[in-house]
Design an enzyme around this catalytic site. Sequence first.
Site, PDB file in Angstrom:
ATOM      1  N   MET A 277       0.838  -1.196   0.000  1.00 50.47           N
ATOM      2  CA  MET A 277       0.000   0.000   0.000  1.00 50.47           C
ATOM      3  C   MET A 277       0.876   1.251   0.000  1.00 50.47           C
ATOM      4  SD  MET A 277      -3.519  -0.722   2.020  1.00 50.47           S
ATOM      5  CE  MET A 277      -2.909  -0.428   3.677  1.00 50.47           C
TER       6      MET A 277
ATOM      7  N   LEU B 285       6.682   2.828   1.451  1.00 57.56           N
ATOM      8  CA  LEU B 285       7.602   1.696   1.495  1.00 57.56           C
ATOM      9  C   LEU B 285       8.699   1.902   2.537  1.00 57.56           C
ATOM     10  CD1 LEU B 285       8.066   0.977  -2.332  1.00 57.56           C
ATOM     11  CD2 LEU B 285       6.336   0.079  -0.750  1.00 57.56           C
TER      12      LEU B 285
ATOM     13  N   HIS C  71       9.353  -3.846   3.127  1.00 50.94           N
ATOM     14  CA  HIS C  71       8.897  -4.037   1.750  1.00 50.94           C
ATOM     15  C   HIS C  71      10.079  -4.322   0.822  1.00 50.94           C
ATOM     16  CE1 HIS C  71       5.674  -1.178   3.310  1.00 50.94           C
ATOM     17  NE2 HIS C  71       4.979  -2.232   2.958  1.00 50.94           N
TER      18      HIS C  71
ATOM     19  N   GLY D   9       5.166 -10.143   4.266  1.00 59.13           N
ATOM     20  CA  GLY D   9       6.026 -10.096   5.434  1.00 59.13           C
ATOM     21  C   GLY D   9       5.423 -10.834   6.613  1.00 59.13           C
TER      22      GLY D   9
END
Length: 360
Positions: free
Chosen positions: A55, A58, A62, A191
């Site tokens: 989304m 970052l 990420h 993650g």
Amino acid sequence: MAARLLTGVRRLSTSAPAKHGFAPSMKIFRDVPPLRGYRRHLLRESRSVGLVPTMGALHEGHLSLVRQAAHENTDVFVSIYVNPTQFGVSEDFGSYPKTWDADLKKLEVVDRELASTGGAGRISAVFTPTTTVMYPTLPPTSEVDGKGSFVIITPLGEMLEGASRPVFFRGVATVCMKLFNIVTPERVYFGQKDVQQTVLIRRMVKDFHLDTEVRIGPTKREEDGLALSSRNIYLGTRRRAVATILSQSLLRAEEQFKKGKRSRADILWPANDLALQTAMHQEELPPSQRARFEVDYISLADPDTLEEVDAVDERKGAVLSGAIKMQPLEDPQHGEDRGIGGGETAVRLIDNIILHPTTT
């Protein structure tokens, strides 16, 4: 950074000469047909795609997934889309950080790094659709009983985070199903910090026979143990200092497991006690100094179903997880670092530790 529009695709370019032969390779897609056309081209070339859904906003968590995807695929696709259907009506969708320019710069730095290794894959595409593209028929809704085309995974989506955020996993499953259908990646990357999300996505892929492999990267943390999160930028100095209580509490529980404790009570009591004592200490401070928080849950759950367990099965292990809500900042002081939003936004933080099996 300049960009050129070409049949629905923006190709990144730089005004400065490429160094050491590096040329940015990322193509930016806003719509589905051009992306699918590019994907078909990669299939004809027998190239593999790893998708990293994000989304935006970052951070290193990420980027570590991007590197993992590049190591395991010839091409990496990164999606950047703030999905409205996973926010409840009273949640922070409108204020969720949107850092498009910074995100692209970070991706270009990683792509340059990947190019320098020679053998790794590259970031080939960034998919940044509009909400009309992602929800073409009806406007997205955050109402629990809202109308629309949704993917619902129960009971996984109803417990832990789902109990406090009833539309969250409906939104996550729906947008991920859309992304998987659009990109058709060989592998998708998430993650470990969002442990319930990883379990739910694995379940969705299995139950709907989706032809992709779910890969999980480890949680990335600050030096003091705070799990990296896009929401951390809301905290500011005062709340940031107290936010580590979540990771510290889970570590207390993990220590009990490492000492041989297996019952729920024995494992969780030190975590609950530390959180309680810290909350009481904050309450005793003057409003100008304290950072109040609420514990939503500290969980000890089955690694496959996330149902609460009374004792850890040593053959399966368990998942320790928790969620806290840092309350809005009280009595902010002149010059104080309040974080993005001036400290007025409550910040929900989640974390987890995997208790691995000890016997086979």
